[in-house]
Design an enzyme around this catalytic site. Structure first.
Site, PDB file in Angstrom:
ATOM      1  CE  LYS A 118      -1.914   3.504   2.269  1.00 39.12           C
ATOM      2  NZ  LYS A 118      -1.308   4.479   3.179  1.00 39.12           N
ATOM      3  CG  ASP A 136      -6.936   3.039   1.378  1.00 41.21           C
ATOM      4  OD1 ASP A 136      -7.649   2.545   0.500  1.00 41.21           O
ATOM      5  OD2 ASP A 136      -7.162   4.160   1.857  1.00 41.21           O
TER       6      ASP A 136
END
Length: 210
Positions: A118, A136
């Site tokens: 991420k 996310d």
DNA sequence: CTCCCGATAT
DNA sequence: ATATCAGGAG
């Protein structure tokens, strides 16, 4: 199946020129801000980095930081002991292995302490303009609600989205979904009646029936 | 899967 | 009281 091209058209209309809401002046600052953003609002991260970036001008400063002092510097973002240790070690490796420059490949970024896919995709997309899907909590949740994927594992979601979304929309798509997640499709109490994507959404049609 | 962190919303 | 907040590591 959801009409992806219509979804993208809608996102471009309602969230034009999307950008990260983390404040940064260079790739290293974005990397630091993104590491700090785990389980923390971007507003709070920006408050912390405002003074942090004045105190530590680059990876060499951060690599030599006093750990206890750094912990206090980043405390408001939560997980402060982990984040401080990761930031210091991460900065040290950037100095030692990459001559003080934040690397621009996924594999190299992920090899740094405190940096997962991420965070890596965030830096690649916003600092280097290299396409990547940022999965996310918002992107995971909304991808499931819309019906883009049934996966729960962030990595599987990332690969599923890469198949569905054109590569030149990967970075914008990530930011647009995150903006939508904060403003409309919140985790707790999504504003489905006001959502301008609800006609495309599996979750909306599902919740109405129950 | 658990732990790390604490403020805030529900 | 509990879930959530731009997750990652052991």
């Amino acid at each position: 199946m959801l009409d992806v091209s219509e979804l993208i058209k809608r996102l471009d209309k309602y969230y034009p020129n999307p950008q990260t809401s983390l404040n940064y002046g260079n790739p290293f600052e974005l990397l630091v801000a993104t590491i700090l953003s785990a389980q923390c609002t971007d507003v709070r991260v920006n408050e912390v980095t405002k003074t942090l970036f004045q105190k530590y001008r680059g990876p060499r400063d951060l690599a030599e930081a006093n750990l206890t002092e750094l912990e206090e510097d980043v405390r408001p973002t939560g997980f402060f002991k982990n984040k401080a240790k990761n930031l210091k070690n991460c900065a040290a490796q950037i100095v030692a292995r990459f001559n003080g420059r934040v690397p621009n490949t996924l594999d190299e970024l992920v090899s740094l302490p405190g940096v997962g896919r991420k965070t890596a995709n965030c830096v690649l997309g916003s600092a280097y303009g290299i396409p990547g899907i940022v999965v996310d909590t918002h992107v995971a949740r909304i991808s499931q609600r819309l019906g883009l994927t049934d996966h729960e594992d962030p990595v599987k979601i990332e690969f599923a989205l890469m198949e569905l979304i054109p590569k030149d929309h990967w970075v914008d798509f990530s930011h647009q979904i995150i903006l939508h997640g904060r403003a409309v499709c919140q985790a707790r109490k999504p504003a489905c009646p006001q959502c301008r994507l609800n006609d495309l959404c599996r979750y909306y049609h599902g919740t109405l029936r129950n």
